[in-house]
Design a protein around this motif. Structure first.
Motif, PDB file in Angstrom:
ATOM      1  N   VAL A   1      -3.116 -17.258 -20.472  1.00 36.32           N
ATOM      2  CA  VAL A   1      -1.847 -17.297 -21.202  1.00 36.32           C
ATOM      3  C   VAL A   1      -1.329 -18.727 -21.279  1.00 36.32           C
ATOM      4  CG1 VAL A   1       0.544 -16.504 -21.250  1.00 36.32           C
ATOM      5  CG2 VAL A   1      -1.270 -14.951 -20.472  1.00 36.32           C
ATOM      6  N   LEU A   2      -1.041 -19.193 -22.499  1.00 34.03           N
ATOM      7  CA  LEU A   2      -0.468 -20.521 -22.700  1.00 34.03           C
ATOM      8  C   LEU A   2       1.035 -20.498 -22.422  1.00 34.03           C
ATOM      9  CD1 LEU A   2      -2.260 -21.521 -26.029  1.00 34.03           C
ATOM     10  CD2 LEU A   2      -2.668 -22.521 -23.778  1.00 34.03           C
ATOM     11  N   TYR A   3       1.726 -19.550 -23.062  1.00 36.59           N
ATOM     12  CA  TYR A   3       3.175 -19.463 -22.861  1.00 36.59           C
ATOM     13  C   TYR A   3       3.701 -18.105 -23.330  1.00 36.59           C
ATOM     14  CZ  TYR A   3       3.344 -20.700 -27.867  1.00 36.59           C
ATOM     15  OH  TYR A   3       3.162 -20.727 -29.239  1.00 36.59           O
ATOM     16  N   PHE A   4       4.919 -17.801 -22.889  1.00 37.66           N
ATOM     17  CA  PHE A   4       5.664 -16.641 -23.357  1.00 37.66           C
ATOM     18  C   PHE A   4       6.870 -17.166 -24.140  1.00 37.66           C
ATOM     19  CE2 PHE A   4       3.539 -15.290 -19.495  1.00 37.66           C
ATOM     20  CZ  PHE A   4       3.109 -13.996 -19.767  1.00 37.66           C
ATOM     21  N   GLU A   5       7.130 -16.575 -25.285  1.00 41.06           N
ATOM     22  CA  GLU A   5       8.260 -16.996 -26.116  1.00 41.06           C
ATOM     23  C   GLU A   5       9.181 -15.810 -26.365  1.00 41.06           C
ATOM     24  OE1 GLU A   5       9.226 -19.031 -30.486  1.00 41.06           O
ATOM     25  OE2 GLU A   5       7.150 -18.563 -29.903  1.00 41.06           O
ATOM     26  N   GLY A   6      10.436 -15.929 -25.930  1.00 40.32           N
ATOM     27  CA  GLY A   6      11.394 -14.851 -26.131  1.00 40.32           C
ATOM     28  C   GLY A   6      11.940 -14.850 -27.543  1.00 40.32           C
TER      29      GLY A   6
END
Length: 236
Positions: free
Chosen positions: A152-157
């Motif tokens: 996983v690179l990132y989580f974006e809300g």
């Protein structure tokens, strides 16, 4: 809780006191006692520990200097007679800061704090191999899909949902970013109200922006210090 811990202090009486406190008040395993930083460095070349009780004022190499050389998975409780290092100590993976002389009451309070912290983070791996169990399942339509955290690179809300982004795909999760943040631990760190990033996979940090994959992500003032705590440990 079964934690593996080590004591590093150049004062034998201080080492003996901590050994007694650990043995009588916890179920932890004391796997090492070192009387200077060089002994501790030799220990970590052969073994691992979840937690280190670390004195600051020691000959040859101080506890602060040693903290920067420790494995990132190892958490720290500083033990010292000097209060002035407290602020600096939290630039490392520090859980608590115990002032000497350490009392039973203060140690028991620290035990609660330590175990609460370890309930939120995985214990260090026993080998150098990747942790294949470090995964979770996400619901995509009627299917549960397995995702490895290391990919996983990132989580974006995004309002009612979160976008999970890897190098190869994006998956929408009907969760709040806050809830996901509470389940994650380093190398994941919240850097913005809308973003959690995997610091292992970022390419660079410049002008308060993270570059990860093909994305440029801002680091907000609110979350900057937590992000920098992880980054400082990897600056040469």
């Amino acid at each position: 809780m079964n934690l593996k811990c080590i004591i590093v202090d150049d004062e034998p009486n201080a080492v003996n006191l901590l050994e007694v406190l650990i043995g009588q008040t916890t179920g932890w395993q004391l796997v090492g006692k070192c009387y200077n930083a060089l002994e501790a460095i030799a220990f970590f070349k052969k073994q691992q520990a979840d937690l280190i009780f670390l004195d600051i004022n020691m000959p040859q190499l101080s506890g602060m200097e040693l903290a920067g050389l420790l494995p990132t998975e190892t958490r720290i409780v500083f033990t010292t007679a000097y209060a002035e290092y407290a602020a600096e100590s939290y630039t490392y993976q520090t859980i608590d800061y115990l002032l000497k002389p350490i009392t039973l009451k203060r140690f028991l309070a620290s035990v609660k704090k330590i175990e609460a912290a370890f309930e939120k983070i995985p214990l260090v791996q026993k080998t150098g191999e990747p942790d294949e169990s470090n995964y979770f399942f996400v619901k995509s339509g009627k299917t549960l899909r397995k995702v490895l955290l290391e990919e996983v690179l990132y989580f974006e809300g995004e309002k009612e949902y979160v976008r999970l982004v890897t190098a190869n795909e994006e998956i929408l999760l009907y969760r709040r970013l806050k809830d996901i943040d509470e389940q994650l631990s380093p190398p994941f760190v919240r850097v913005h109200n809308s973003y959690i990033v995997n610091t292992k996979l970022l390419r660079k940090f410049q002008d308060n922006h993270i570059y990860i994959g093909n994305k440029q992500i801002p680091v907000s003032e609110k979350f900057r210090e937590g992000f920098m705590q992880l980054i400082r440990q990897r600056i040469f």
